[in-house]
Design a protein around this motif. Structure first.
Motif, PDB file in Angstrom:
ATOM      1  N   GLU A   1      92.883  28.227  27.678  1.00  0.00           N
ATOM      2  CA  GLU A   1      91.918  27.214  28.090  1.00  0.00           C
ATOM      3  C   GLU A   1      90.754  27.802  28.889  1.00  0.00           C
ATOM      4  O   GLU A   1      89.957  27.056  29.473  1.00  0.00           O
ATOM      5  CB  GLU A   1      92.624  26.128  28.906  1.00  0.00           C
ATOM      6  CG  GLU A   1      93.615  25.319  28.087  1.00  0.00           C
ATOM      7  CD  GLU A   1      94.183  24.117  28.842  1.00  0.00           C
ATOM      8  OE1 GLU A   1      93.633  23.773  29.900  1.00  0.00           O
ATOM      9  OE2 GLU A   1      95.161  23.528  28.353  1.00  0.00           O
ATOM     10  N   VAL A   2      90.623  29.117  28.908  1.00  0.00           N
ATOM     11  CA  VAL A   2      89.528  29.731  29.665  1.00  0.00           C
ATOM     12  C   VAL A   2      88.168  29.352  29.069  1.00  0.00           C
ATOM     13  O   VAL A   2      87.155  29.297  29.771  1.00  0.00           O
ATOM     14  CB  VAL A   2      89.699  31.271  29.727  1.00  0.00           C
ATOM     15  CG1 VAL A   2      89.465  31.908  28.357  1.00  0.00           C
ATOM     16  CG2 VAL A   2      88.777  31.881  30.777  1.00  0.00           C
ATOM     17  N   ASP A   3      88.160  29.040  27.758  1.00  0.00           N
ATOM     18  CA  ASP A   3      86.905  28.591  27.145  1.00  0.00           C
ATOM     19  C   ASP A   3      86.511  27.195  27.654  1.00  0.00           C
ATOM     20  O   ASP A   3      85.314  26.892  27.798  1.00  0.00           O
ATOM     21  CB  ASP A   3      87.007  28.595  25.619  1.00  0.00           C
ATOM     22  CG  ASP A   3      88.160  27.756  25.083  1.00  0.00           C
ATOM     23  OD1 ASP A   3      89.126  27.499  25.848  1.00  0.00           O
ATOM     24  OD2 ASP A   3      88.109  27.358  23.911  1.00  0.00           O
ATOM     25  N   ILE A   4      87.521  26.349  27.934  1.00  0.00           N
ATOM     26  CA  ILE A   4      87.248  25.021  28.496  1.00  0.00           C
ATOM     27  C   ILE A   4      86.691  25.174  29.912  1.00  0.00           C
ATOM     28  O   ILE A   4      85.723  24.511  30.293  1.00  0.00           O
ATOM     29  CB  ILE A   4      88.523  24.160  28.509  1.00  0.00           C
ATOM     30  CG1 ILE A   4      89.054  23.974  27.092  1.00  0.00           C
ATOM     31  CG2 ILE A   4      88.258  22.806  29.163  1.00  0.00           C
ATOM     32  CD1 ILE A   4      90.403  23.269  27.022  1.00  0.00           C
ATOM     33  N   LEU A   5      87.301  26.062  30.682  1.00  0.00           N
ATOM     34  CA  LEU A   5      86.819  26.336  32.039  1.00  0.00           C
ATOM     35  C   LEU A   5      85.366  26.800  32.009  1.00  0.00           C
ATOM     36  O   LEU A   5      84.527  26.325  32.778  1.00  0.00           O
ATOM     37  CB  LEU A   5      87.709  27.400  32.694  1.00  0.00           C
ATOM     38  CG  LEU A   5      87.274  27.900  34.072  1.00  0.00           C
ATOM     39  CD1 LEU A   5      87.253  26.755  35.086  1.00  0.00           C
ATOM     40  CD2 LEU A   5      88.185  29.035  34.550  1.00  0.00           C
ATOM     41  N   PHE A   6      85.074  27.708  31.097  1.00  0.00           N
ATOM     42  CA  PHE A   6      83.715  28.246  30.970  1.00  0.00           C
ATOM     43  C   PHE A   6      82.732  27.140  30.581  1.00  0.00           C
ATOM     44  O   PHE A   6      81.600  27.088  31.071  1.00  0.00           O
ATOM     45  CB  PHE A   6      83.705  29.361  29.919  1.00  0.00           C
ATOM     46  CG  PHE A   6      82.529  30.285  30.014  1.00  0.00           C
ATOM     47  CD1 PHE A   6      82.546  31.373  30.876  1.00  0.00           C
ATOM     48  CD2 PHE A   6      81.406  30.079  29.230  1.00  0.00           C
ATOM     49  CE1 PHE A   6      81.465  32.227  30.959  1.00  0.00           C
ATOM     50  CE2 PHE A   6      80.320  30.930  29.312  1.00  0.00           C
ATOM     51  CZ  PHE A   6      80.353  32.010  30.175  1.00  0.00           C
ATOM     52  N   GLU A   7      83.178  26.246  29.703  1.00  0.00           N
ATOM     53  CA  GLU A   7      82.329  25.134  29.266  1.00  0.00           C
ATOM     54  C   GLU A   7      82.023  24.190  30.430  1.00  0.00           C
ATOM     55  O   GLU A   7      80.877  23.757  30.608  1.00  0.00           O
ATOM     56  CB  GLU A   7      83.038  24.363  28.145  1.00  0.00           C
ATOM     57  CG  GLU A   7      82.318  23.093  27.698  1.00  0.00           C
ATOM     58  CD  GLU A   7      80.921  23.335  27.166  1.00  0.00           C
ATOM     59  OE1 GLU A   7      80.077  22.423  27.309  1.00  0.00           O
ATOM     60  OE2 GLU A   7      80.661  24.425  26.617  1.00  0.00           O
ATOM     61  N   TYR A   8      83.020  23.858  31.233  1.00  0.00           N
ATOM     62  CA  TYR A   8      82.802  22.983  32.386  1.00  0.00           C
ATOM     63  C   TYR A   8      81.850  23.636  33.383  1.00  0.00           C
ATOM     64  O   TYR A   8      80.978  22.969  33.957  1.00  0.00           O
ATOM     65  CB  TYR A   8      84.133  22.663  33.069  1.00  0.00           C
ATOM     66  CG  TYR A   8      85.034  21.727  32.298  1.00  0.00           C
ATOM     67  CD1 TYR A   8      84.568  21.004  31.200  1.00  0.00           C
ATOM     68  CD2 TYR A   8      86.372  21.549  32.659  1.00  0.00           C
ATOM     69  CE1 TYR A   8      85.397  20.141  30.492  1.00  0.00           C
ATOM     70  CE2 TYR A   8      87.206  20.685  31.961  1.00  0.00           C
ATOM     71  CZ  TYR A   8      86.717  19.996  30.873  1.00  0.00           C
ATOM     72  OH  TYR A   8      87.539  19.133  30.168  1.00  0.00           O
ATOM     73  N   LEU A   9      82.022  24.916  33.608  1.00  0.00           N
ATOM     74  CA  LEU A   9      81.137  25.633  34.529  1.00  0.00           C
ATOM     75  C   LEU A   9      79.698  25.622  34.019  1.00  0.00           C
ATOM     76  O   LEU A   9      78.755  25.392  34.783  1.00  0.00           O
ATOM     77  CB  LEU A   9      81.625  27.078  34.698  1.00  0.00           C
ATOM     78  CG  LEU A   9      82.946  27.262  35.455  1.00  0.00           C
ATOM     79  CD1 LEU A   9      83.509  28.659  35.218  1.00  0.00           C
ATOM     80  CD2 LEU A   9      82.759  27.022  36.948  1.00  0.00           C
ATOM     81  N   SER A  10      79.531  25.857  32.728  1.00  0.00           N
ATOM     82  CA  SER A  10      78.189  25.857  32.135  1.00  0.00           C
ATOM     83  C   SER A  10      77.548  24.481  32.209  1.00  0.00           C
ATOM     84  O   SER A  10      76.331  24.349  32.368  1.00  0.00           O
ATOM     85  CB  SER A  10      78.248  26.302  30.671  1.00  0.00           C
ATOM     86  OG  SER A  10      78.811  27.585  30.553  1.00  0.00           O
ATOM     87  N   ARG A  11      78.366  23.468  32.113  1.00  0.00           N
ATOM     88  CA  ARG A  11      77.871  22.083  32.084  1.00  0.00           C
ATOM     89  C   ARG A  11      77.474  21.563  33.470  1.00  0.00           C
ATOM     90  O   ARG A  11      76.454  20.882  33.615  1.00  0.00           O
ATOM     91  CB  ARG A  11      78.955  21.191  31.485  1.00  0.00           C
ATOM     92  CG  ARG A  11      78.613  19.712  31.405  1.00  0.00           C
ATOM     93  CD  ARG A  11      79.743  18.995  30.694  1.00  0.00           C
ATOM     94  NE  ARG A  11      79.651  17.539  30.840  1.00  0.00           N
ATOM     95  CZ  ARG A  11      80.581  16.692  30.406  1.00  0.00           C
ATOM     96  NH1 ARG A  11      81.657  17.154  29.788  1.00  0.00           N
ATOM     97  NH2 ARG A  11      80.441  15.398  30.581  1.00  0.00           N
ATOM     98  N   PHE A  12      78.271  21.901  34.473  1.00  0.00           N
ATOM     99  CA  PHE A  12      78.052  21.299  35.794  1.00  0.00           C
ATOM    100  C   PHE A  12      77.374  22.228  36.814  1.00  0.00           C
ATOM    101  O   PHE A  12      76.825  21.734  37.798  1.00  0.00           O
ATOM    102  CB  PHE A  12      79.383  20.814  36.371  1.00  0.00           C
ATOM    103  CG  PHE A  12      79.959  19.647  35.613  1.00  0.00           C
ATOM    104  CD1 PHE A  12      79.449  18.366  35.784  1.00  0.00           C
ATOM    105  CD2 PHE A  12      80.987  19.828  34.699  1.00  0.00           C
ATOM    106  CE1 PHE A  12      79.961  17.286  35.074  1.00  0.00           C
ATOM    107  CE2 PHE A  12      81.515  18.755  33.989  1.00  0.00           C
ATOM    108  CZ  PHE A  12      80.998  17.482  34.173  1.00  0.00           C
ATOM    109  N   CYS A  13      77.447  23.514  36.592  1.00  0.00           N
ATOM    110  CA  CYS A  13      76.888  24.453  37.576  1.00  0.00           C
ATOM    111  C   CYS A  13      75.452  24.802  37.213  1.00  0.00           C
ATOM    112  O   CYS A  13      75.144  25.929  36.791  1.00  0.00           O
ATOM    113  CB  CYS A  13      77.747  25.707  37.661  1.00  0.00           C
ATOM    114  SG  CYS A  13      79.460  25.350  38.103  1.00  0.00           S
TER     115      CYS A  13
END
Length: 203
Positions: free
Chosen positions: A185-197
């Motif tokens: 799920e590291v790709d999901i983590l990366f996606e959330y970071l890209s979206r909100f940060c």
């Protein structure tokens, strides 16, 4: 007198030829100058366009360079895919956005996931299993965590937040498969970071 006239004919021809050559040379010079001027104008226009694009991209840019880099994202996706292929549990998911995330600021949601990055760095990505790009992705996440803390993420304020706690509890509950699930799920983590940060968009 006739002989004298004939004597000057070659000189007149030479003068005519030289005049024609000089005119041709002048035309060529003018053409070169014109082409040079056109090239300068084109280059100037391209530079101005590029500068304009840079200014446009400033609004809403990610707060850490790896989050906006296609190569970094590709490595994260390949790492996650490799772990997913080994994971037999397709029912469980560790990372789900809080249901009330729309009531939170982007920075707060961002900081929640910075806390999870730190958990990854301490507990997940230290696996002895062989995964593609594991070391590089770990370095990228460390860079992202450092950048976002410098941008104002105080992870101690969200460490005990319910969303973070639930992630950690589910991870522990999965036992030995928790590490593999989290890497998947590291790709999901990366996606959330890209979206909100991201920086707030300026008018």
């Amino acid at each position: 007198m006739k002989g004298v006239t004939n004597q000057y004919k070659p000189n007149r021809l030479l003068q005519s030829f030289l005049a024609a050559w000089t005119d041709t040379d002048l035309i060529m010079k003018c053409a070169v100058v014109a082409v040079f001027g056109l090239v300068c104008c084109l280059l100037g226009g391209i530079s101005a366009h590029s500068i304009g694009m840079k200014h446009k991209q400033k609004a809403g840019v990610v707060l850490s360079p790896p989050l906006g880099n296609a190569l970094h994202r590709q490595r994260v996706n390949e790492l996650a895919r490799a772990a997913q292929q080994l994971d037999k549990d397709t029912e469980t998911r560790l990372l789900n956005l809080p249901k009330n995330h729309t009531d939170m600021t982007n920075l707060f949601v961002c900081c929640l996931h910075v806390n999870i990055i730190d958990f990854y760095l301490r507990n997940v990505l230290n696996t002895e299993e062989k995964y593609p790009h594991l070391t590089v992705v770990k370095q990228d996440l460390h860079r992202i965590s450092t950048d976002l803390k410098e941008q104002g993420c105080a992870v101690t304020h969200v460490r005990n937040q319910q969303y973070v706690q639930k992630f950690k509890e589910e991870y522990i509950k999965l036992g030995t498969n928790g590490q593999r699930k989290a890497i998947g799920e590291v790709d999901i983590l990366f996606e959330y970071l890209s979206r909100f940060c991201k920086e707030k968009k300026t008018q």
